[in-house]
Design an enzyme around this catalytic site. Structure first.
Site, short mmCIF file in Angstrom:
data_model
loop_
_atom_site.label_atom_id
_atom_site.label_comp_id
_atom_site.label_asym_id
_atom_site.label_seq_id
_atom_site.Cartn_x
_atom_site.Cartn_y
_atom_site.Cartn_z
N GLY A 1 43.35 67.88 -1.03
CA GLY A 1 43.93 69.21 -0.89
C GLY A 1 44.93 69.23 0.25
CB VAL B 1 43.01 68.83 5.26
CG1 VAL B 1 42.73 67.86 6.40
CG2 VAL B 1 43.06 70.25 5.80
N GLY C 1 38.80 64.31 -1.62
CA GLY C 1 39.48 65.61 -1.59
C GLY C 1 40.92 65.45 -1.15
CE LYS D 1 35.71 79.43 7.90
NZ LYS D 1 36.46 78.28 8.45
P1 NAD Z 1 41.81 72.54 -0.24
O1 NAD Z 1 41.11 73.59 -1.04
O2 NAD Z 1 43.28 72.58 -0.11
O3 NAD Z 1 41.42 71.09 -0.81
C1 NAD Z 1 40.15 70.71 -1.20
C2 NAD Z 1 40.34 69.63 -2.28
O4 NAD Z 1 39.08 69.04 -2.55
C3 NAD Z 1 40.89 70.18 -3.60
O5 NAD Z 1 42.00 69.41 -4.02
C4 NAD Z 1 39.71 70.03 -4.55
O6 NAD Z 1 40.10 69.78 -5.90
C5 NAD Z 1 38.98 68.84 -3.96
N1 NAD Z 1 37.57 68.74 -4.31
C6 NAD Z 1 36.66 69.73 -4.42
N2 NAD Z 1 35.46 69.23 -4.75
C7 NAD Z 1 35.63 67.88 -4.85
C8 NAD Z 1 34.77 66.79 -5.15
N3 NAD Z 1 33.48 66.98 -5.42
N4 NAD Z 1 35.28 65.55 -5.15
C9 NAD Z 1 36.58 65.34 -4.88
N5 NAD Z 1 37.45 66.32 -4.58
C10 NAD Z 1 36.97 67.57 -4.57
O7 NAD Z 1 41.09 72.57 1.19
P2 NAD Z 1 41.68 72.03 2.58
O8 NAD Z 1 42.38 73.13 3.28
O9 NAD Z 1 42.36 70.72 2.34
O10 NAD Z 1 40.32 71.78 3.39
C11 NAD Z 1 39.48 70.70 3.08
C12 NAD Z 1 38.21 70.80 3.91
O11 NAD Z 1 38.55 70.79 5.30
C13 NAD Z 1 37.42 72.09 3.70
O12 NAD Z 1 36.05 71.80 3.80
C14 NAD Z 1 37.84 72.98 4.85
O13 NAD Z 1 36.85 73.92 5.22
C15 NAD Z 1 38.03 71.95 5.94
N6 NAD Z 1 38.94 72.40 6.98
C16 NAD Z 1 40.22 72.73 6.65
C17 NAD Z 1 41.08 73.15 7.66
C18 NAD Z 1 42.52 73.49 7.35
O14 NAD Z 1 43.32 73.60 8.30
N7 NAD Z 1 42.89 73.64 6.08
C19 NAD Z 1 40.65 73.23 8.99
C20 NAD Z 1 39.32 72.87 9.28
C21 NAD Z 1 38.49 72.46 8.25
#
Ligand code: NAD
Length: 347
Positions: free
Chosen positions: A186, A188, A184, A85
């Site tokens: 975002g 995902v 969250g 990573k």
């Molecule tokens: P992202 O940055 O698109 O979304 C994260 C969301 O969480 C944002 O909208 C943010 O405003 C919100 N957030 C942050 N802190 C918060 C809180 N305290 N309470 C409520 N909401 C909060 O990220 P993503 O790509 O959707 O990934 C989400 C998680 O999944 C991460 O931990 C990431 O490491 C993990 N993940 C993602 C992927 C992928 O394919 N994107 C793969 C494996 C793991």
């Protein structure tokens, strides 16, 4: 000879790594840590996180924990890759993104293929295109317009399958009418809400960004919950999809769900927090098992083999792995059993 455990080669509590590289580039403002936990199964594959850390030590710890998690995830998903990573310490001044990621690509290239990068929190498909200008060791870029690219929808689908399987196991019913709290919204989290809504689940949601909450309210009839209440809100399933470390000594006693399954990496602050959930009778499925959909897609894209249908079939295996884990676990905490299962496969 006595050695302090707090050396650069062994941060307390963090797994030993094959290689940890730090690079600076004054021109672009790049400061990055690339952690390679293991290449025993193949090159270390894992995304690039861009984040503002309270300290450099926090950034290092995050890189180490995330890359170890990638070893477990890639091994359990049967991918021919090890775990790695990268974290980029977010520059104080708003950076010129293309030059930041081109500089990062140069450093990835210097590792000669021992590490392959892709998107993670804070980095985008466009950023990976900039990385690609200086290295071929990058994925997460649509190559023919339909296959590969942004891994988030694939991650969301795998998490959805894992939730569905867990609900069938614990509650002996389909998702229709089950209440799921999603922390969250975002890339995902929002895609997960779409699948859950389509399956008839009732949604409770929180995000720091109120526009996202409003979108989920209007599109999925989701009930908004304050961000500081979502982990404790009454529900059947809690799906952490924001950041790591949310399951900790303060939150675990307040969790009101029967099942915790979400996308966030490293949801448990410590393994003891997973034990505490288990002792409370809460089924917690580890992130490195359920959120592998994105890396499965990125890996296929990188290898250039298979097609979309093949990727979806592989992601579908997450459901079988959850079922197998629940069978293997007996009375033990499933996250512990999954960890042993994955460690044995890391090599
Ligand atoms: P992202 O940055 O698109 O979304 C994260 C969301 O969480 C944002 O909208 C943010 O405003 C919100 N957030 C942050 N802190 C918060 C809180 N305290 N309470 C409520 N909401 C909060 O990220 P993503 O790509 O959707 O990934 C989400 C998680 O999944 C991460 O931990 C990431 O490491 C993990 N993940 C993602 C992927 C992928 O394919 N994107 C793969 C494996 C793991």
């Amino acid at each position: 000879m006595h050695r302090s455990p707090d050396t650069l080669f062994a941060l307390p509590g963090e797994p030993p790594h094959e290689q940890v590289s730090m690079f600076c580039d004054a021109g672009s403002g790049l400061r990055t840590i690339i952690a390679i936990h293991s290449t025993a199964r193949g090159p270390a594959f894992g995304g690039c996180r861009v984040w503002s850390y309270a300290s450099d030590a926090d950034a290092l710890r995050d890189a180490l924990r995330l890359s170890h998690g990638m070893s477990l995830k890639n091994a359990l998903a049967g991918l021919p890759f090890g775990g790695g990573k990268a974290v980029i310490l977010k520059p104080v001044e708003t950076p010129e993104r293309a030059s930041l990621f081109q500089a990062f690509g140069k450093r990835v290239d210097m590792l000669g293929g021992r590490y392959i990068t892709a998107e993670d929190v804070g980095s985008t498909t466009d950023d990976m295109r900039a990385v690609q200008r200086n290295t071929a060791f990058v994925s997460g870029i649509p190559r023919d317009g339909s296959f590969g690219g942004d891994p988030s929808p694939k991650t969301a689908w795998g998490v959805f399958l894992a939730i569905d399987e867990a609900v069938r196991h614990v509650m002996k019913r389909p998702l229709d009418g089950v209440t799921v709290a999603v922390q969250g919204l975002g890339s995902v989290g929002m895609a997960l809400c779409r699948h859950l809504h389509a399956a008839g689940a009732r949604l409770k949601v929180s995000d720091l960004d109120q526009d996202r909450v409003r979108y989920a309210q209007s599109t999925f009839a989701a009930m908004p919950v304050d961000s500081d209440q979502i982990l404790a809100t009454p529900c059947d399933v809690l799906a952490p999809c924001a950041l790591g470390g949310v399951l900790n000594a303060s939150s675990v006693p307040r969790v009101a769900a029967a099942i915790v399954v979400g996308a966030s990496n490293n949801q448990l602050l410590t393994p003891a927090d997973g034990d505490a959930l288990h002792a409370r009778g809460v089924l917690y499925l580890p992130d490195f098992l359920v959120n592998a959909g994105g890396i499965i897609s990125a890996a296929r894209e990188y290898l250039g083999t298979g097609d979309e249908a093949e990727v979806m079939r592989e992601i579908g295996m997450i459901r079988q792995r959850v079922a197998e884990l629940l069978e293997r676990s007996g009375g033990q905490a499933p996250f512990r059993v999954a960890q042993q299962w994955a460690e044995a496969l890391v090599g």
